[in-house]
Design an enzyme around this catalytic site. Structure first.
Site, short mmCIF file in Angstrom:
data_model
loop_
_atom_site.label_atom_id
_atom_site.label_comp_id
_atom_site.label_asym_id
_atom_site.label_seq_id
_atom_site.Cartn_x
_atom_site.Cartn_y
_atom_site.Cartn_z
N LYS A 47 0.66 -0.79 0.10
CA LYS A 47 0.26 0.18 -0.28
C LYS A 47 1.00 1.33 0.20
CE LYS A 47 -3.18 2.66 2.45
NZ LYS A 47 -3.90 2.53 3.86
N ASP A 91 -15.18 1.37 6.09
CA ASP A 91 -14.56 1.68 5.50
C ASP A 91 -14.91 1.07 4.52
OD1 ASP A 91 -14.65 4.12 3.51
OD2 ASP A 91 -12.66 4.13 3.39
#
Length: 270
Positions: A47, A91
């Site tokens: 990431k 989320d």
């Protein structure tokens, strides 16, 4: 962390390239080429963090996600496991689900994850997957907001488009009521209670998931996540050093050797 210590690779070489693939009409973020951790000898996804140590708060935010990913050790990081650790993802959406060619799924991006508290942060979760209680009560909700998001994702997989396409948070609620109808009085009176929505455990035990339900492969977290570090008010360079210590601890626990080729002063990660 994932390169041989005796070589200097070309910048970007061996890094995972992320793409979005359309699966049954839904966009999922996937890795085009996997990165290989040559210390832990495992395939990993990478990431990219933009300026993770720009401010003290951003640095704490990044450390929170690293610590979460380190502790949540489960093959598919299912919601039952996450919630049993006292963690609310907040989320969930298609782009935060990693999928490979075998359709193995992993939940990712715990940047907004928090412990269940009496006062929660409002306006989290991407709008299309945001539970109505977040919009209506703002700070009073629990881990069942993730169940709402999971339902929205499932419906999107079936239809090929987001289920609730609201233009803003007010329109989002209108779109929900247009499809599901106006909530009855008893629901409105208890809008801060999500007891009527099933938990992850309830969902797994329902008849709809019976073909996939395997109690022997649905573990719970051995302990709740420790959020006490959030009370610390530290400068970014200190968070950077603490984060590096987490990296060392991860490799020591895995039994893989990890040594530096040069002294580390806490600023080399930036």
């Amino acid at each position: 962390m994932s390169r041989s210590l005796g070589t200097t690779p070309i910048p970007g070489q061996g890094m995972a390239q992320f793409t979005q693939k359309n699966i049954m009409g839904t966009l999922f973020e996937t890795t085009e080429s996997s990165a290989r951790d040559q210390i832990g000898h495992q395939t990993v996804a990478v990431k990219k963090l933009c300026e993770p140590f720009k401010t003290d708060n951003i640095a704490k935010h990044m450390y929170r996600e690293v610590k979460l990913l380190k502790q949540l050790q489960h093959d598919n990081r299912g919601l039952k496991y996450v919630h049993s650790a006292g963690v609310v993802h907040r989320d969930l959406k298609p782009s935060n689900i990693l999928v490979n060619e075998n359709c193995d799924l992993k939940i990712c991006d715990f940047g907004l994850a928090r412990v269940q508290e009496l006062q929660m942060t409002g306006y989290v979760a991407t709008r299309y997957y945001r539970a109505p209680e977040i919009m209506l009560t703002w700070r009073r909700y629990n881990e069942k907001v993730d169940i709402w998001s999971a339902g929205c994702i499932f419906a999107e997989m079936m239809t090929g488009r987001p289920l609730f396409l609201g233009k803003n948070h007010i329109d989002q609620f209108c779109v929900i009521t247009q499809l599901l109808g106006n909530p009855p009085d008893n629901v409105v009176a208890n809008i801060t209670s999500q007891n009527k929505r099933c938990s992850a455990v309830d969902a797994l035990e329902s008849q709809y998931l019976a073909p996939y339900h395997d109690p022997e492969d649905e573990p719970e977290a051995p302990q709740s996540f420790d959020w006490s570090f959030l009370e610390a008010d530290l400068p970014a360079d200190v968070w950077k050093t603490i984060m590096y210590a987490e990296v060392l601890g991860y490799h020591e626990k895995s039994g893989a050797p990890f040594q530096l080729t040069a002294p580390f002063d806490g600023m080399d990660l930036g």
